[in-house]
Write a protein that holds these residues in place. Sequence first.
Motif, PDB file in Angstrom:
ATOM      1  N   PRO A  18       0.803  -1.227   0.000  1.00 40.92           N
ATOM      2  CA  PRO A  18       0.000   0.000   0.000  1.00 40.92           C
ATOM      3  C   PRO A  18       0.836   1.279   0.000  1.00 40.92           C
ATOM      4  CG  PRO A  18      -0.921  -1.591   1.522  1.00 40.92           C
ATOM      5  CD  PRO A  18       0.385  -2.149   1.065  1.00 40.92           C
ATOM      6  N   LEU A  19       1.985   1.264   0.704  1.00 43.20           N
ATOM      7  CA  LEU A  19       2.819   2.462   0.746  1.00 43.20           C
ATOM      8  C   LEU A  19       3.460   2.767  -0.603  1.00 43.20           C
ATOM      9  CD1 LEU A  19       4.652   2.396   4.187  1.00 43.20           C
ATOM     10  CD2 LEU A  19       3.020   4.081   3.336  1.00 43.20           C
ATOM     11  N   LEU A  20       3.931   1.743  -1.288  1.00 47.39           N
ATOM     12  CA  LEU A  20       4.516   1.980  -2.609  1.00 47.39           C
ATOM     13  C   LEU A  20       3.468   2.569  -3.555  1.00 47.39           C
ATOM     14  CD1 LEU A  20       6.791  -1.141  -3.268  1.00 47.39           C
ATOM     15  CD2 LEU A  20       7.456   1.133  -2.476  1.00 47.39           C
ATOM     16  N   ALA A  21       2.259   2.020  -3.503  1.00 45.92           N
ATOM     17  CA  ALA A  21       1.192   2.539  -4.357  1.00 45.92           C
ATOM     18  C   ALA A  21       0.854   3.978  -3.983  1.00 45.92           C
ATOM     19  CB  ALA A  21      -0.042   1.649  -4.242  1.00 45.92           C
ATOM     20  N   LEU A  22       0.816   4.254  -2.684  1.00 38.53           N
ATOM     21  CA  LEU A  22       0.487   5.600  -2.226  1.00 38.53           C
ATOM     22  C   LEU A  22       1.550   6.608  -2.649  1.00 38.53           C
ATOM     23  CD1 LEU A  22      -1.199   7.580  -0.606  1.00 38.53           C
ATOM     24  CD2 LEU A  22      -0.062   6.774   1.479  1.00 38.53           C
ATOM     25  N   LEU A  23       2.819   6.251  -2.531  1.00 39.42           N
ATOM     26  CA  LEU A  23       3.890   7.162  -2.925  1.00 39.42           C
ATOM     27  C   LEU A  23       3.839   7.446  -4.427  1.00 39.42           C
ATOM     28  CD1 LEU A  23       6.872   5.861  -0.743  1.00 39.42           C
ATOM     29  CD2 LEU A  23       5.374   7.825  -0.325  1.00 39.42           C
ATOM     30  N   GLU A  24       3.508   6.418  -5.209  1.00 32.85           N
ATOM     31  CA  GLU A  24       3.351   6.639  -6.645  1.00 32.85           C
ATOM     32  C   GLU A  24       2.179   7.586  -6.912  1.00 32.85           C
ATOM     33  OE1 GLU A  24       2.939   2.885  -8.567  1.00 32.85           O
ATOM     34  OE2 GLU A  24       4.992   2.248  -8.123  1.00 32.85           O
ATOM     35  N   HIS A  25       1.101   7.421  -6.147  1.00 30.53           N
ATOM     36  CA  HIS A  25      -0.063   8.298  -6.293  1.00 30.53           C
ATOM     37  C   HIS A  25       0.303   9.746  -5.969  1.00 30.53           C
ATOM     38  CE1 HIS A  25      -4.027  10.021  -5.872  1.00 30.53           C
ATOM     39  NE2 HIS A  25      -3.850  10.213  -4.575  1.00 30.53           N
ATOM     40  N   LEU A  26       1.063   9.942  -4.903  1.00 28.61           N
ATOM     41  CA  LEU A  26       1.429  11.298  -4.495  1.00 28.61           C
ATOM     42  C   LEU A  26       2.378  11.958  -5.490  1.00 28.61           C
ATOM     43  CD1 LEU A  26       1.870  10.706  -0.656  1.00 28.61           C
ATOM     44  CD2 LEU A  26      -0.039  11.836  -1.813  1.00 28.61           C
ATOM     45  N   GLN A  27       3.064  11.150  -6.274  1.00 27.71           N
ATOM     46  CA  GLN A  27       3.955  11.689  -7.315  1.00 27.71           C
ATOM     47  C   GLN A  27       3.229  11.878  -8.647  1.00 27.71           C
ATOM     48  OE1 GLN A  27       8.177   9.841  -7.199  1.00 27.71           O
ATOM     49  NE2 GLN A  27       6.893   8.362  -6.125  1.00 27.71           N
ATOM     50  N   GLY A  28       1.931  11.571  -8.667  1.00 21.45           N
ATOM     51  CA  GLY A  28       1.175  11.714  -9.898  1.00 21.45           C
ATOM     52  C   GLY A  28       1.346  10.574 -10.871  1.00 21.45           C
ATOM     53  N   GLN A  29       1.910   9.467 -10.415  1.00 21.33           N
ATOM     54  CA  GLN A  29       2.163   8.330 -11.299  1.00 21.33           C
ATOM     55  C   GLN A  29       1.057   7.283 -11.243  1.00 21.33           C
ATOM     56  OE1 GLN A  29       5.989   6.792 -10.147  1.00 21.33           O
ATOM     57  NE2 GLN A  29       7.053   8.732 -10.539  1.00 21.33           N
ATOM     58  N   ARG A  30       0.081   7.462 -10.368  1.00 17.23           N
ATOM     59  CA  ARG A  30      -0.971   6.465 -10.189  1.00 17.23           C
ATOM     60  C   ARG A  30      -2.232   7.188  -9.714  1.00 17.23           C
ATOM     61  NH1 ARG A  30      -1.194   0.749  -7.610  1.00 17.23           N
ATOM     62  NH2 ARG A  30       0.961   0.577  -8.286  1.00 17.23           N
ATOM     63  N   GLY A  31      -3.361   6.886 -10.308  1.00 18.57           N
ATOM     64  CA  GLY A  31      -4.620   7.491  -9.903  1.00 18.57           C
ATOM     65  C   GLY A  31      -5.092   6.973  -8.561  1.00 18.57           C
ATOM     66  N   ARG A  32      -6.004   7.710  -7.928  1.00 24.51           N
ATOM     67  CA  ARG A  32      -6.460   7.314  -6.589  1.00 24.51           C
ATOM     68  C   ARG A  32      -7.192   5.973  -6.616  1.00 24.51           C
ATOM     69  NH1 ARG A  32      -9.944  10.850  -2.258  1.00 24.51           N
ATOM     70  NH2 ARG A  32     -11.703  10.197  -3.526  1.00 24.51           N
ATOM     71  N   GLN A  33      -7.849   5.661  -7.697  1.00 26.20           N
ATOM     72  CA  GLN A  33      -8.570   4.391  -7.786  1.00 26.20           C
ATOM     73  C   GLN A  33      -7.634   3.206  -7.984  1.00 26.20           C
ATOM     74  OE1 GLN A  33     -11.751   4.047  -6.973  1.00 26.20           O
ATOM     75  NE2 GLN A  33     -11.532   6.241  -6.504  1.00 26.20           N
ATOM     76  N   ARG A  34      -6.334   3.447  -8.044  1.00 22.49           N
ATOM     77  CA  ARG A  34      -5.358   2.348  -8.161  1.00 22.49           C
ATOM     78  C   ARG A  34      -4.545   2.194  -6.876  1.00 22.49           C
ATOM     79  NH1 ARG A  34      -1.445   3.182 -12.191  1.00 22.49           N
ATOM     80  NH2 ARG A  34      -1.089   0.926 -12.194  1.00 22.49           N
ATOM     81  N   LEU A  35      -5.037   2.789  -5.782  1.00 20.75           N
ATOM     82  CA  LEU A  35      -4.406   2.546  -4.488  1.00 20.75           C
ATOM     83  C   LEU A  35      -4.665   1.107  -4.051  1.00 20.75           C
ATOM     84  CD1 LEU A  35      -5.309   5.880  -2.644  1.00 20.75           C
ATOM     85  CD2 LEU A  35      -3.061   5.189  -3.517  1.00 20.75           C
ATOM     86  N   VAL A  36      -3.906   0.656  -3.053  1.00 19.64           N
ATOM     87  CA  VAL A  36      -4.011  -0.731  -2.579  1.00 19.64           C
ATOM     88  C   VAL A  36      -4.410  -0.732  -1.102  1.00 19.64           C
ATOM     89  CG1 VAL A  36      -2.761  -2.892  -2.213  1.00 19.64           C
ATOM     90  CG2 VAL A  36      -2.277  -1.495  -4.241  1.00 19.64           C
ATOM     91  N   ARG A  37      -5.486  -1.411  -0.776  1.00 19.60           N
ATOM     92  CA  ARG A  37      -5.970  -1.590   0.605  1.00 19.60           C
ATOM     93  C   ARG A  37      -5.956  -0.265   1.381  1.00 19.60           C
ATOM     94  NH1 ARG A  37      -2.508  -6.156   0.414  1.00 19.60           N
ATOM     95  NH2 ARG A  37      -1.108  -5.220   1.934  1.00 19.60           N
ATOM     96  N   THR A  38      -6.589   0.746   0.815  1.00 22.62           N
ATOM     97  CA  THR A  38      -6.523   2.080   1.390  1.00 22.62           C
ATOM     98  C   THR A  38      -7.909   2.720   1.471  1.00 22.62           C
ATOM     99  OG1 THR A  38      -4.278   2.390   0.527  1.00 22.62           O
ATOM    100  CG2 THR A  38      -5.491   4.372   1.164  1.00 22.62           C
ATOM    101  N   PHE A  39      -8.243   3.243   2.651  1.00 19.96           N
ATOM    102  CA  PHE A  39      -9.453   4.046   2.826  1.00 19.96           C
ATOM    103  C   PHE A  39      -9.122   5.510   2.527  1.00 19.96           C
ATOM    104  CE2 PHE A  39     -10.403   0.513   5.775  1.00 19.96           C
ATOM    105  CZ  PHE A  39     -11.706   0.200   5.394  1.00 19.96           C
ATOM    106  N   VAL A  40     -10.032   6.182   1.812  1.00 23.78           N
ATOM    107  CA  VAL A  40      -9.906   7.618   1.550  1.00 23.78           C
ATOM    108  C   VAL A  40     -11.288   8.249   1.732  1.00 23.78           C
ATOM    109  CG1 VAL A  40      -7.970   7.412  -0.054  1.00 23.78           C
ATOM    110  CG2 VAL A  40     -10.313   7.271  -0.926  1.00 23.78           C
ATOM    111  N   ARG A  41     -11.330   9.555   1.808  1.00 26.52           N
ATOM    112  CA  ARG A  41     -12.607  10.267   1.874  1.00 26.52           C
ATOM    113  C   ARG A  41     -12.826  11.021   0.570  1.00 26.52           C
ATOM    114  NH1 ARG A  41     -13.468  14.480   6.682  1.00 26.52           N
ATOM    115  NH2 ARG A  41     -11.918  15.656   5.483  1.00 26.52           N
TER     116      ARG A  41
END
Length: 636
Positions: free
Chosen positions: A285-308
């Motif tokens: 989940p952290l690797l996916a999140l870091l990629e998301h924060l860098q703009g390399q992955r959309g929010r719907q491609r996070l792994v095992r993560t709750f968001v609002r």
Amino acid sequence: MPASTPRVLAVIPPMTQLNTPYPSSAYLTGFLRSRGVTAFQEDLALALVLRLLSPEGLQAVAARVQALPEAQRSPAVQSFAAQQDRYLATVAPAIAFLQGRDSTLAHRIAGRHYLPEGPRFASLDVYVDDEGGDPLGWAFGALGLHDKAKHIATLYLNDLADVLRDAVDERFEFVRYAESLAGSQPTFDPLADALAAPPTLVDEMLQALTHEAIARHAPDVVLLSVPFPGSVYAAFRIAQAIKARYPHIATVLGGGFVNTELRELAEPRVFDHFDYVTLDAGERPLLALLEHLQGQRGRQRLVRTFVRDPETRAVQYVNMMEADIAFAEVGTPTWDGLPLDRYLSLLDMLNPMHRLWSDGRWNKLTVAHGCYWKKCSFCDVSLDYISRYEGASAAVLADRIEQIVRETGQTGFHFVDEAAPPKALKALATELIERNAGISWWGNVRFEKTFTPELAELMADSGCIAISGGLEVASDRLLQLMKKGVSVDQVARVTRAFTDAGILVHAYLMYGFPTQTVQDTVDALEYVRQLFANGCIQSGFFHRFACTVHSPVGKNPGEYGVTLAPLPPGDFAKNDVAFIDPTGVDHDALGGALKKAIYNYMHGIGLDEDVRAWFPFKVPKTTVARNRIERALRAA
């Protein structure tokens, strides 16, 4: 957020342990660095205690005490007020002594005239001999000066913890800090109310420490791992402080509490403090999140993560299925950045095995991910931290051990597995002996027959000093019902093999399991008495059975003869679930006697007495023969 890889700070929130860092930050920091991420770590649990228990901290506490009316002062507060100057003069030296930085102070502390003594010292009265001699002489003898002083200094700290609770923050404890706000709490309201209340002195100090940590590391992401309900409130206070001053920093919540109690999280107010809440093993989940924060992955491609959702404010669970990082590839934990010389070695319990949990700084390491047995009906076997069993080779584990020793300069290891596999321990012990590793280690196992006297000797030769394991109900009927896969006789033989090899043994014990009768409980205590008397175990702890929604009992209560009570409505934590046991036994009344008995057994007291003597009310005579364990050992 910068396009480059974000800087990550992993934080240990109050309260966890004082003698050694909780390992989550070391695991995550080591993993992230192995992937080229700039990562740091801070132990704010230790930092908070050291700031409170300093001359400046106690000055602030004293001001709160002075503001309390006499009628509201507890015995601990009254004692502190009467000896305030002595506390202010001794707190820094006492902390330095417990950190191992001033061992010569042991002489003065052990003399019982240096440190002020409050209500906690009443516990020493039970040890006074008939001649009125040294009440700790039986435990430490003539030469155990340092340990005696450490025990006295620990009581001194416990007195101060009581003062903090009674005069500063009623929720304060060294371990279970404000845990009632979070543990199995269906609604977020109690936590929200506490976070909205004016800050206590403890809150103010934690806020200041948070700001200092952010200034030191300038992170883009802060990870807060909460292993227990007793670290949830402080984690939210830390996140609150970050969001108030540094709204651009992404805050992430994870850890054991989240993995067990927040799996159905739907409370949007959590996300006023945390941007993301992740489940289970954090690496993927952290690797996916870091990629998301860098703009390399959309929010719907996070792994095992709750968001609002920013528009509807509804909580969403996002889980793009990706394979977890293999256990053999998670990297080596690192303690770089943690103040390893500042941890406190405490001696609460005089028992030599029991002290390991609070005394000494242990490098924590995992032999395998998950549990190889994963059948016990009381355990959360459906969750990832149990169900996904995965190991690493002995060579990989030994390489990690050697790297950690080089980094920390310390050779003590605590293997923190749910149950370390005997096959893996045998291979690791052989590897450690071949490398002449020279470490000391202890860990948790199942007391299964694979642990032969030969394997116990091999483990001892490799540096094993202690083993803990679950005997649970100490009843063959109930052990079979809970699918433990062991018998009382087998446990006796395995634990005796460890003891004969010079390895200390701690037994986890349980009462209140479904259909457990008073007779079962009395018989279980008799088994435990005999295990102590025959040198099979040296330490133990009775805890009350709790049914969780993720365990086989919680999922299939009918198989265990109980009915579950309806869970209260709520969108926050969900874990413990009440149940109706047709036996109608008052387990709380029995529990007090069990804990008193085992406390005495650990100190070698009452091992020849009838177990009924521990109960303050009439209970049936045990049906267990007084030589049952002795016979089992002879039959080995």
